[in-house]
Scaffold this motif. Structure first.
Motif, PDB file in Angstrom:
ATOM      1  N   ASP A 123       0.662  -1.359  -0.045  1.00 49.09           N
ATOM      2  CA  ASP A 123      -0.075  -0.290  -0.221  1.00 49.09           C
ATOM      3  C   ASP A 123       0.878   1.373  -0.125  1.00 49.09           C
ATOM      4  O   ASP A 123       1.164   2.441  -0.484  1.00 49.09           O
ATOM      5  N   ILE A 124       2.222   1.416   0.793  1.00 48.15           N
ATOM      6  CA  ILE A 124       2.263   2.164   0.379  1.00 48.15           C
ATOM      7  C   ILE A 124       3.659   2.239  -0.481  1.00 48.15           C
ATOM      8  O   ILE A 124       4.012   4.068  -0.746  1.00 48.15           O
ATOM      9  N   ARG A 125       3.625   1.704  -0.923  1.00 47.58           N
ATOM     10  CA  ARG A 125       4.281   1.941  -2.501  1.00 47.58           C
ATOM     11  C   ARG A 125       3.806   2.186  -3.448  1.00 47.58           C
ATOM     12  O   ARG A 125       3.765   2.956  -4.380  1.00 47.58           O
ATOM     13  N   TYR A 126       2.443   1.950  -2.889  1.00 50.48           N
ATOM     14  CA  TYR A 126       1.401   2.171  -4.313  1.00 50.48           C
ATOM     15  C   TYR A 126       1.142   4.406  -3.991  1.00 50.48           C
ATOM     16  O   TYR A 126       1.668   5.240  -4.772  1.00 50.48           O
ATOM     17  N   VAL A 127       1.148   4.536  -2.809  1.00 46.41           N
ATOM     18  CA  VAL A 127       1.543   6.397  -2.301  1.00 46.41           C
ATOM     19  C   VAL A 127       2.375   6.741  -2.593  1.00 46.41           C
ATOM     20  O   VAL A 127       2.306   7.842  -3.094  1.00 46.41           O
ATOM     21  N   ALA A 128       3.565   6.546  -2.859  1.00 45.74           N
ATOM     22  CA  ALA A 128       4.964   6.613  -2.742  1.00 45.74           C
ATOM     23  C   ALA A 128       5.310   6.666  -4.632  1.00 45.74           C
ATOM     24  O   ALA A 128       5.521   8.355  -5.192  1.00 45.74           O
ATOM     25  N   GLY A 129       4.375   6.278  -5.266  1.00 48.79           N
ATOM     26  CA  GLY A 129       4.317   6.251  -6.993  1.00 48.79           C
ATOM     27  C   GLY A 129       2.798   7.040  -8.164  1.00 48.79           C
ATOM     28  O   GLY A 129       3.958   7.687  -8.557  1.00 48.79           O
ATOM     29  N   VAL A 130       2.026   7.521  -6.296  1.00 49.98           N
ATOM     30  CA  VAL A 130       1.514   8.120  -7.133  1.00 49.98           C
ATOM     31  C   VAL A 130       1.448   9.826  -6.522  1.00 49.98           C
ATOM     32  O   VAL A 130       0.358  10.676  -7.262  1.00 49.98           O
ATOM     33  N   ALA A 131       1.847   9.346  -5.752  1.00 53.25           N
ATOM     34  CA  ALA A 131       1.748  10.970  -5.108  1.00 53.25           C
ATOM     35  C   ALA A 131       3.326  10.840  -4.240  1.00 53.25           C
ATOM     36  O   ALA A 131       2.654  11.541  -2.866  1.00 53.25           O
ATOM     37  N   PRO A 132       4.940  10.788  -4.278  1.00 50.54           N
ATOM     38  CA  PRO A 132       5.773  10.783  -4.014  1.00 50.54           C
ATOM     39  C   PRO A 132       6.294  12.336  -3.328  1.00 50.54           C
ATOM     40  O   PRO A 132       7.057  12.720  -2.580  1.00 50.54           O
ATOM     41  N   ASN A 133       5.702  13.513  -3.748  1.00 55.39           N
ATOM     42  CA  ASN A 133       5.622  14.973  -3.104  1.00 55.39           C
ATOM     43  C   ASN A 133       5.146  14.814  -1.300  1.00 55.39           C
ATOM     44  O   ASN A 133       5.484  15.791  -0.795  1.00 55.39           O
ATOM     45  N   TYR A 134       4.311  13.745  -1.173  1.00 55.69           N
ATOM     46  CA  TYR A 134       3.462  13.631   0.522  1.00 55.69           C
ATOM     47  C   TYR A 134       4.838  12.833   1.146  1.00 55.69           C
ATOM     48  O   TYR A 134       4.846  12.275   2.304  1.00 55.69           O
ATOM     49  N   VAL A 135       5.314  11.729  -0.020  1.00 65.19           N
ATOM     50  CA  VAL A 135       6.853  10.925   1.131  1.00 65.19           C
ATOM     51  C   VAL A 135       8.317  10.845   1.431  1.00 65.19           C
ATOM     52  O   VAL A 135       8.838  11.608   0.098  1.00 65.19           O
ATOM     53  N   ALA A 136       8.327  11.330   2.285  1.00 65.62           N
ATOM     54  CA  ALA A 136       9.883  11.243   2.923  1.00 65.62           C
ATOM     55  C   ALA A 136      11.223   9.420   2.765  1.00 65.62           C
ATOM     56  O   ALA A 136      11.825   9.659   2.002  1.00 65.62           O
TER      57      ALA A 136
END
Length: 365
Positions: free
Chosen positions: A152-165
């Motif tokens: 799930d967290i890889r999905y978030v990093a893939g579609v919205a990288p600006n939110y992920v450190a």
């Protein structure tokens, strides 16, 4: 700040100043300056974000160390069938948020559909992350995902990288689970047809998939979500998403920090400015007092001798910088379940998370 916000805000020495009067303000000011000049200046908070409309402060700890006081908040994502704080008592990551909070971390425990695929769950998680960035005032987060949560967290990093450190996957089946393949085989071969439409399954298979939905709804309610707000649950989508075939399709869409072969080592540990990490364990019966260990010993037989933790193989767990993939811990141990009954004489799972968050701190994350 509204009255509601003031009531929910943590009580800090600075917040007390306006209400203490002149003498009290001077004394509190001295105390505040003292705190700011000591190493024990971090203030850790722990939030439960199961409520679709926001996050609830569970606890706050002051006068702590700053060992895990990261630049960005720590966000924790549960696995398949997961919860946040079950009926206000039992943490999914048992004792881990409190451990990180004691070191100065700002921790948010999230809740997505307990039973569904990682794109549905990932979208739900992304919406919660947007809420978390608004609450914390920080533009990014450090994501931790256990088991399916690591996808799930890889999905978030893939579609919205600006939110992920950063992304840290814990015992996550990044290339699928042979246990999921086995379940699919049993369901399909046990049905009248070999199709993948749920309506084509026999009664027994439909009951099993219905049970998955029931578990998902129960975990939502147990996490504090009202009956009217129970999230979409889909047992078949969840199981197929964890299969090796579906994982290959997901990885083609989101290849960041993945190895090029099944048992290979990842070559990239940072993609789009996001640092990727992973750790996992092997073995099933790690504490004879834990009854779940014996179930994992049974499920582990579906891996045909390949090193695994009962549900995920060591090879499938690798993502980004592989801290270790051979800790003596089974699949539930890696989130400190059940009730912290993990291997004797081995590093505590709480220590592993604490060390990883300290690693993020040193990386200025």
């Amino acid at each position: 700040m509204t009255l509601k916000d003031r009531l929910r805000a943590p009580l800090t020495p600075r917040a007390l100043l306006p209400s203490l009067g002149a003498a009290g303000s001077i004394a509190a000011g001295v105390l505040l300056m003292t705190l700011q000049t000591t190493s024990a200046q971090a203030a850790g908070q722990y939030y439960n974000c199961a409520n679709p409309t926001g996050c609830k402060l569970v606890s706050s700890k002051y006068f702590t160390s700053s060992h895990t006081d990261t630049k960005y908040p720590v966000v924790m994502a549960h696995g398949l069938g997961g919860w946040t704080k079950l009926f206000g008592v039992l943490d999914y990551f048992y004792g881990i948020p409190e451990t990180l909070m004691a070191g100065g971390s700002e921790v948010y425990s999230t809740k997505t559909s307990a039973v569904n695929n990682s794109e549905v769950r990932g979208e739900q998680l992304l919406q919660q992350i947007k809420t978390i960035t608004a609450i914390s005032g920080k533009p990014k987060v450090n994501l931790f995902g256990h088991s399916m949560g690591g996808i799930d967290i890889r999905y978030v990093a893939g579609v919205a990288p600006n939110y992920v450190a950063s992304v840290t996957a814990v015992s996550s089946p990044e290339q699928g689970s042979k246990m999921a393949d086995w379940v699919i085989k049993q369901v399909v071969e046990g049905s009248a047809n070999s199709g993948y439409a749920e309506g084509e399954f026999n009664v027994g298979s439909q009951i099993a998939l219905g049970f998955f939905k029931f578990v998902g709804g129960f975990m939502d309610v147990g996490s504090g979500i009202s009956f009217k707000e129970i999230q979409e649950q889909d047992g078949w989508e969840a199981v197929t998403a964890l299969s090796t075939a579906s994982s290959a399709k997901f990885n083609a869409k989101f290849p960041a920090a993945m190895p090029s072969s099944y048992c290979g080592q990842p070559t990239n540990t940072e993609v789009n400015g996001i640092k990727y990490y992973s750790f996992s364990g092997i073995g099933q019966v790690t504490n004879g007092l834990d009854p779940s260990d014996y179930l994992l010993a049974l499920t582990g037989t579906t891996f045909d001798g390949e090193s695994n933790d009962g549900l995920v193989s060591a090879c499938s767990s690798r993502l980004g910088y592989v801290i270790r993939d051979d800790y003596k811990m089974n699949h539930l141990d890696s989130s400190n379940q059940v009730l912290g009954l993990t291997a004797w004489g081995q590093p505590s799972p709480k220590t592993l998370y604490r060390d990883q968050v300290n690693r993020l701190k040193k990386a200025n994350l």
